[in-house]
Motif scaffolding. Sequence first.
Motif, PDB file in Angstrom:
ATOM      1  N   VAL A  39      -4.245   5.293  17.364  1.00 40.93           N
ATOM      2  CA  VAL A  39      -3.717   6.444  18.107  1.00 40.93           C
ATOM      3  C   VAL A  39      -2.389   6.137  18.779  1.00 40.93           C
ATOM      4  O   VAL A  39      -1.702   7.051  19.246  1.00 40.93           O
ATOM      5  N   GLU A  40      -2.031   4.862  18.830  1.00 39.77           N
ATOM      6  CA  GLU A  40      -0.782   4.476  19.486  1.00 39.77           C
ATOM      7  C   GLU A  40      -0.340   3.127  18.949  1.00 39.77           C
ATOM      8  O   GLU A  40      -1.166   2.274  18.630  1.00 39.77           O
ATOM      9  N   VAL A  41       0.967   2.952  18.869  1.00 41.78           N
ATOM     10  CA  VAL A  41       1.520   1.637  18.557  1.00 41.78           C
ATOM     11  C   VAL A  41       2.483   1.300  19.686  1.00 41.78           C
ATOM     12  O   VAL A  41       3.559   1.891  19.791  1.00 41.78           O
ATOM     13  N   ALA A  42       2.068   0.387  20.550  1.00 49.28           N
ATOM     14  CA  ALA A  42       2.919  -0.059  21.658  1.00 49.28           C
ATOM     15  C   ALA A  42       3.933  -1.038  21.094  1.00 49.28           C
ATOM     16  O   ALA A  42       3.614  -1.866  20.234  1.00 49.28           O
ATOM     17  N   LEU A  43       5.169  -0.937  21.585  1.00 47.52           N
ATOM     18  CA  LEU A  43       6.245  -1.738  21.022  1.00 47.52           C
ATOM     19  C   LEU A  43       7.101  -2.333  22.125  1.00 47.52           C
ATOM     20  O   LEU A  43       7.428  -1.659  23.102  1.00 47.52           O
ATOM     21  N   SER A  44       7.468  -3.600  21.957  1.00 41.77           N
ATOM     22  CA  SER A  44       8.361  -4.280  22.887  1.00 41.77           C
ATOM     23  C   SER A  44       9.408  -5.021  22.072  1.00 41.77           C
ATOM     24  O   SER A  44       9.075  -5.725  21.115  1.00 41.77           O
ATOM     25  N   ARG A  83      12.854   7.553  28.885  1.00 38.82           N
ATOM     26  CA  ARG A  83      13.263   6.482  29.811  1.00 38.82           C
ATOM     27  C   ARG A  83      14.071   5.392  29.113  1.00 38.82           C
ATOM     28  O   ARG A  83      14.446   4.404  29.727  1.00 38.82           O
ATOM     29  N   GLY A  84      14.275   5.538  27.802  1.00 38.80           N
ATOM     30  CA  GLY A  84      15.032   4.551  27.048  1.00 38.80           C
ATOM     31  C   GLY A  84      14.200   3.439  26.448  1.00 38.80           C
ATOM     32  O   GLY A  84      14.722   2.528  25.814  1.00 38.80           O
ATOM     33  N   ARG A  85      12.877   3.485  26.635  1.00 36.63           N
ATOM     34  CA  ARG A  85      11.995   2.453  26.076  1.00 36.63           C
ATOM     35  C   ARG A  85      11.823   2.665  24.576  1.00 36.63           C
ATOM     36  O   ARG A  85      11.735   3.806  24.120  1.00 36.63           O
ATOM     37  N   PRO A  86      11.739   1.581  23.818  1.00 36.39           N
ATOM     38  CA  PRO A  86      11.545   1.733  22.369  1.00 36.39           C
ATOM     39  C   PRO A  86      10.133   2.229  22.055  1.00 36.39           C
ATOM     40  O   PRO A  86       9.165   1.828  22.701  1.00 36.39           O
ATOM     41  N   ILE A  87      10.064   3.119  21.094  1.00 35.48           N
ATOM     42  CA  ILE A  87       8.761   3.592  20.616  1.00 35.48           C
ATOM     43  C   ILE A  87       8.744   3.505  19.096  1.00 35.48           C
ATOM     44  O   ILE A  87       9.751   3.727  18.437  1.00 35.48           O
ATOM     45  N   ALA A  88       7.593   3.163  18.578  1.00 32.64           N
ATOM     46  CA  ALA A  88       7.428   3.091  17.123  1.00 32.64           C
ATOM     47  C   ALA A  88       7.148   4.489  16.598  1.00 32.64           C
ATOM     48  O   ALA A  88       6.312   5.205  17.136  1.00 32.64           O
ATOM     49  N   VAL A  89       7.862   4.861  15.552  1.00 32.41           N
ATOM     50  CA  VAL A  89       7.668   6.158  14.907  1.00 32.41           C
ATOM     51  C   VAL A  89       7.124   5.890  13.503  1.00 32.41           C
ATOM     52  O   VAL A  89       7.748   5.182  12.715  1.00 32.41           O
ATOM     53  N   GLN A 109       0.815  -1.216   0.000  1.00 34.47           N
ATOM     54  CA  GLN A 109       0.000   0.000   0.000  1.00 34.47           C
ATOM     55  C   GLN A 109       0.854   1.274   0.000  1.00 34.47           C
ATOM     56  O   GLN A 109       0.461   2.300   0.533  1.00 34.47           O
ATOM     57  N   GLY A 110       2.049   1.162  -0.581  1.00 35.98           N
ATOM     58  CA  GLY A 110       2.908   2.342  -0.714  1.00 35.98           C
ATOM     59  C   GLY A 110       3.755   2.663   0.500  1.00 35.98           C
ATOM     60  O   GLY A 110       4.374   3.729   0.561  1.00 35.98           O
ATOM     61  N   ILE A 111       3.828   1.771   1.466  1.00 37.19           N
ATOM     62  CA  ILE A 111       4.641   2.018   2.659  1.00 37.19           C
ATOM     63  C   ILE A 111       6.108   1.831   2.310  1.00 37.19           C
ATOM     64  O   ILE A 111       6.509   0.801   1.762  1.00 37.19           O
ATOM     65  N   GLY A 112       6.897   2.842   2.644  1.00 31.75           N
ATOM     66  CA  GLY A 112       8.327   2.810   2.361  1.00 31.75           C
ATOM     67  C   GLY A 112       9.124   2.174   3.480  1.00 31.75           C
ATOM     68  O   GLY A 112       8.628   1.955   4.587  1.00 31.75           O
ATOM     69  N   ARG A 113      10.400   1.875   3.192  1.00 31.24           N
ATOM     70  CA  ARG A 113      11.271   1.201   4.151  1.00 31.24           C
ATOM     71  C   ARG A 113      11.493   1.988   5.438  1.00 31.24           C
ATOM     72  O   ARG A 113      11.722   1.413   6.482  1.00 31.24           O
ATOM     73  N   LYS A 114      11.455   3.304   5.333  1.00 29.31           N
ATOM     74  CA  LYS A 114      11.714   4.131   6.517  1.00 29.31           C
ATOM     75  C   LYS A 114      10.446   4.784   7.065  1.00 29.31           C
ATOM     76  O   LYS A 114      10.519   5.684   7.886  1.00 29.31           O
ATOM     77  N   ASP A 115       9.277   4.317   6.604  1.00 28.72           N
ATOM     78  CA  ASP A 115       8.016   4.859   7.122  1.00 28.72           C
ATOM     79  C   ASP A 115       7.728   4.377   8.548  1.00 28.72           C
ATOM     80  O   ASP A 115       6.872   4.919   9.223  1.00 28.72           O
ATOM     81  N   VAL A 116       8.427   3.337   8.968  1.00 23.32           N
ATOM     82  CA  VAL A 116       8.348   2.857  10.350  1.00 23.32           C
ATOM     83  C   VAL A 116       9.773   2.796  10.865  1.00 23.32           C
ATOM     84  O   VAL A 116      10.650   2.225  10.208  1.00 23.32           O
ATOM     85  N   SER A 117       9.994   3.391  12.013  1.00 22.96           N
ATOM     86  CA  SER A 117      11.319   3.326  12.631  1.00 22.96           C
ATOM     87  C   SER A 117      11.155   3.197  14.137  1.00 22.96           C
ATOM     88  O   SER A 117      10.047   3.258  14.664  1.00 22.96           O
ATOM     89  N   VAL A 118      12.278   3.016  14.803  1.00 25.44           N
ATOM     90  CA  VAL A 118      12.276   2.866  16.250  1.00 25.44           C
ATOM     91  C   VAL A 118      13.100   3.979  16.863  1.00 25.44           C
ATOM     92  O   VAL A 118      14.246   4.202  16.476  1.00 25.44           O
ATOM     93  N   ALA A 119      12.503   4.668  17.805  1.00 30.14           N
ATOM     94  CA  ALA A 119      13.204   5.682  18.593  1.00 30.14           C
ATOM     95  C   ALA A 119      13.114   5.239  20.048  1.00 30.14           C
ATOM     96  O   ALA A 119      12.578   4.164  20.355  1.00 30.14           O
TER      97      ALA A 119
END
Length: 186
Positions: free
Chosen positions: A104-109, A83-89, A69-79
Motif C-alpha cells: 500500500v506504500e513504498v517509503a523512500l529515502s 514538502r519536497g520529500r521524495p516519493i516513489a511513483v 516480470q515485465g517491469i519497464g524502465r519508467k514503471d518506477v520513478s521519483v516525484a
Amino acid sequence: MTEAGIGVDIVEIARMECILERTPSFAVKMFTEEERRYCDRSTRRAAHYAARFAAREAVLKALGTGFSQGIGRKDVSVARDDRGRPIAVLKGKALEIAHERGIVEVALSLSLTSELAVANAMAISEGSRPHQKDRREDERAQMARSFRDARSILDELERVQDNALTSVSGETLIDHGGSDETDSGL
C-alpha cells in the motif's frame, strides 16, 4: 497476504556523469519528464540522476522483483511531495505487482555524498504497517498513574508529618474518619 520488503542501492555519481555525457539519450530512455526537469535544474545534475536511478533499484528490490516480470524502465520513478520529500511513483507492471502483493506504500529515502547516491526503499503492506497506539488510552493511563503517584507522595508526607508531630509533642494521633485530631488524654 502480508508482505513487506526493504531495498537499498548505491550509485557512483561520477559513473552516472560519464553515462550522461557519453549517451545523452540515456536520460530520456530511463527517466520521466518530471525527473529530467528536476535533475536538469539542479546544480548537481549527475548526483540527482544517480539518486533517482538508485531509487528505482531500491524500490524494485523492496518489491522483490528487480527489472524482471515485465517491469519497464519508467514503471518506477521519483516525484516529490508538497514538502519536497521524495516519493516513489509506481505504474504499469510495478504497480500491478505491488497491488498483487498487498503493498500500500513504498517509503523512500535518498541521500547524496560528494561521490555516492544512496536510496533506501521500504515496501509496506497494510498488515506490516506500524500502527499508532490509541493515544487516549495512553493519556488516561498516564493520568491515572500520575494521580496514584501524587496520592502516594501525599500519604507519605502525611505519615512523616504525623510522626514528626508525635515525636515533638508526645501526643498520640487518633484517626476519626479522615480528620486528624490529637488526643491529649482528656
